[in-house]
Design a protein around this motif. Sequence first.
Motif, PDB file in Angstrom:
ATOM      1  N   VAL A 102       0.874  -1.174   0.000  1.00  0.00           N
ATOM      2  CA  VAL A 102       0.000   0.000   0.000  1.00  0.00           C
ATOM      3  C   VAL A 102       0.906   1.217   0.000  1.00  0.00           C
ATOM      4  CG1 VAL A 102      -1.706   1.333   1.296  1.00  0.00           C
ATOM      5  CG2 VAL A 102      -1.864  -1.171   1.230  1.00  0.00           C
ATOM      6  N   VAL A 125      -1.554  -2.402  -4.071  1.00  0.00           N
ATOM      7  CA  VAL A 125      -2.930  -2.911  -3.980  1.00  0.00           C
ATOM      8  C   VAL A 125      -3.882  -1.819  -3.504  1.00  0.00           C
ATOM      9  CG1 VAL A 125      -2.157  -5.263  -3.581  1.00  0.00           C
ATOM     10  CG2 VAL A 125      -2.621  -3.768  -1.614  1.00  0.00           C
ATOM     11  N   GLY A 126      -3.335  -0.689  -3.060  1.00  0.00           N
ATOM     12  CA  GLY A 126      -4.152   0.435  -2.631  1.00  0.00           C
ATOM     13  C   GLY A 126      -3.289   1.658  -2.434  1.00  0.00           C
ATOM     14  N   LEU A 208      -8.755  -4.390   2.231  1.00  0.00           N
ATOM     15  CA  LEU A 208      -7.684  -4.802   1.327  1.00  0.00           C
ATOM     16  C   LEU A 208      -7.053  -6.119   1.752  1.00  0.00           C
ATOM     17  CD1 LEU A 208      -5.746  -1.446   0.706  1.00  0.00           C
ATOM     18  CD2 LEU A 208      -7.477  -2.502  -0.761  1.00  0.00           C
TER      19      LEU A 208
END
Length: 219
Positions: A102, A125-126, A208
């Motif tokens: 992240v 992923v974020g 997530l």
Amino acid sequence: MTTEVDELDVPTPHGPARVALRRSGLCSGLMVLGHGAGGGIEAPDLLAAGEAGDGLSLAVARVLQPYRVAGRKAPAPAAQLDESWACVLAALTDRFPDTPQVHGGRSSGARVACRGAITAAPPPVGVLTLAFPLLAPARKDGTRPDRGPEIDAVDAAGIPVLAVSGDADRFGVPSAGEHREVVTVRGDHSLRAKGPVRDAVGAWLEGLFPGVRELPPVE
């Protein structure tokens, strides 16, 4: 859960960046956070985000840009910030191979994270933006350049984004998007309300990393 705190310098073309790295014996992911233009890695919202990551056994890396390591307060040009950020991401990827990441930061650091997310390998992923400065300070002619395209590009790339802003932030608050969640908390651009920030970031991270809570300590 036991944690280690390491401080490491990462070479960049603009001098060393410094990383404060806190990690559990086992980690489910890596969260990399950058600071604001004139501040450092001890900002309340960065610490709150790190605490949220601790609760999910993420390794948390707070990154001090080279100009701050050198003792300068005036921020470096965007291209230098981006290049230094990329060097740090590469070093951390080597240290944590095959670990979901992240990326994020506060204010200027949030902008750097958004710009870097589009070209990062592996992609995050974020992306977490704290006090994303949607509008620049006013120019002499009164205009305020819009930084919205930077955060919009992450949404367009299909990367989940959490934008946490103070409800009285003078630089504006991003709007929600297809892949972007927006949370406003009481406060201004400094985002000093650690509890609400920590709660918002923690809830988003759980989405997530579903099913992941604190991992047991390593014996």
